[in-house]
Design an enzyme around this catalytic site. Sequence first.
Site, short mmCIF file in Angstrom:
data_model
loop_
_atom_site.label_atom_id
_atom_site.label_comp_id
_atom_site.label_asym_id
_atom_site.label_seq_id
_atom_site.Cartn_x
_atom_site.Cartn_y
_atom_site.Cartn_z
N SER A 149 -11.08 2.12 -23.96
CA SER A 149 -9.77 1.52 -24.20
C SER A 149 -9.92 0.21 -24.97
O SER A 149 -10.43 0.19 -26.09
CB SER A 149 -9.04 1.31 -22.87
OG SER A 149 -7.72 0.90 -23.07
N ASP A 301 -3.63 -0.66 -28.62
CA ASP A 301 -5.03 -0.89 -28.34
C ASP A 301 -5.83 0.29 -28.90
O ASP A 301 -5.25 1.25 -29.43
CB ASP A 301 -5.26 -1.10 -26.84
CG ASP A 301 -4.99 0.13 -26.01
OD1 ASP A 301 -4.28 1.04 -26.49
OD2 ASP A 301 -5.45 0.19 -24.85
N ASP A 303 -7.35 3.01 -27.95
CA ASP A 303 -7.10 4.42 -27.62
C ASP A 303 -5.62 4.75 -27.58
O ASP A 303 -5.22 5.84 -27.18
CB ASP A 303 -7.79 4.82 -26.31
CG ASP A 303 -7.18 4.18 -25.08
OD1 ASP A 303 -6.60 3.08 -25.20
OD2 ASP A 303 -7.30 4.76 -23.98
N ASP A 305 -3.02 3.87 -25.83
CA ASP A 305 -2.17 4.06 -24.65
C ASP A 305 -1.37 2.81 -24.32
O ASP A 305 -0.46 2.86 -23.48
CB ASP A 305 -2.98 4.54 -23.44
CG ASP A 305 -4.07 3.59 -22.98
OD1 ASP A 305 -4.28 2.56 -23.65
OD2 ASP A 305 -4.72 3.90 -21.96
#
Length: 561
Positions: A149, A301, A303, A305
């Site tokens: 992440s 961010d 990834d 999410d």
Amino acid sequence: MDDALVERAAAWADGDPDPVTAGALRQVVAGGDEGALRDLVGADLAFGTAGLRGEVGPGPNRMNRAVVVRATRGVAMHVLERVEDGAERGVVVGFDARPDSERFAHDVIAVLQAAGLRVRAFLAPTATPLVAFAARRFDAAGAIVVTASHNPPADNGYKVYDEHGVQITSPTDRRIAAAIAAVEPARDVPGVGDGIDGVDVLSRATVAAYRETIDGAWPRSDARSAEPVTVVVTPLHGVGGAPVEAVLSERGHRVVRVDEQWAPDGTFPTVSFPNPEEPGALDLAWAAATEVGADVVLANDPDADRLAVAIPAGDGWRRLTGDEVGSIFAHHLLTRTAGRIERPLVANSIVSSSRLARIAAAFDARHEVTLTGFKWLWRAGRELAENGWQWVMGYEEALGYSLGTAVRDKDGIHAAAVMADLVSTLAAEQRTLADLLADLDQAYGRWANVQAAVRRTGPAGADEILAAVDAATRVGADDLGVRTVERVVDHRTVGDDAPPWLGPTPLVVWHLDGGGRVLVRPSGTEPKLKVYVDLPLQPDEDDAVADAVATRTVALLGMDD
């Protein structure tokens, strides 16, 4: 050197299928640095926030192929033993753009297939919400995403979803951890090095189904600006750029890329910390927005999410807090669903603002508070749905939002689409997000929400953080000065009537006069003590009061050196 450490390091290196990390561990032994060796093999990288996350390197206390292989074997055994029709339902796999993620994901696929599980996988770097969506679309027995992440570039991670498309919670995490502990050395795990032939490749059809689903969840309002709003978008070198651009363009918005941060690059060359909350992370986006006269800046961010939102402020730009964005989404979506949903449900994490409770009450909606993390938010959402409650939205202050039920996790792509649509609707009324925030302050009170974080590394640092949490239970009523501490709640123990999404957790909450709170907890993903201040403001107060409370709290806990 400690003989037990040397023996453990030798056994791990012998069982490591990757000659690079095996050799690196042997070099540490040969170098005689006992402290470094203890850090690498003195403990196992533990299951934390829905899986594993840590620095890439050799040994059982780092992210590497051996750790990933053994973890995957444990997940496979759990699915086969615990999930009905687990082998046929299979597991969905995805990965982000970090340097080791694809290699790790190939190991995941190979080990799952060797265990007899059907595997559906994205074979290019993919946004985490798409993997979570695919898990539900195919009724999978689980999903695994290789991602760290927003963590620093040196890290990687391994996120696990259950058969409901929700990040794993207890007791599933404990069962998987126990299964991993029983796994043989990684070199001996079936499937290691076998390749990924036979995997079901997830392609454009799955992405198209995701876009169709989120379009149906919150379609664009007919009341929108005649001219496209200009949206500056940055994925911060992550995987969100292409899907966000596609969704926003389909909805009629003008997308301006931050070119320097557009291509997926797990080394994150323009930011020292790829987290849109961090100072400096959005500087390039703000420069681009100023140049083109943008209406809003949207940042994911790595990834995709999470979502950060920035708005014009004077001669520059201001990133909205997660609580401000959460309030905006809650008010907007509850307004749209008023009269259409009989039992609406909104939720946020315990460290997020209490203002959501006031918004929910105004719409006769249920407001639920959970432990930190979307695994708990969606556990509440899923279980309450069995009693007729209908999920509208949930959020946590760390820029995570789940709008509707398409993805049972935070989703920065869907959130970006709904936010851009709202900006367009406001523009049609000659209004802005700043105007809407002022309306929310008027209707639900002004709130200040600030954080302080103190980083402490290594075993001694971990002890300091836990000691600070202990110290938080001993605060005096008048210690803060500007507010009185009326009640201290230690969430490390809870009553028998607590719901499963509010179980024991290392968190201490000070309840203040006037409805404010101070919360103290260790970070779930980084070696930090975190302090959250959630404060309703008096007419003559501003955010400086909350800043003062945070500073005073850190000092009271002995962490201000």
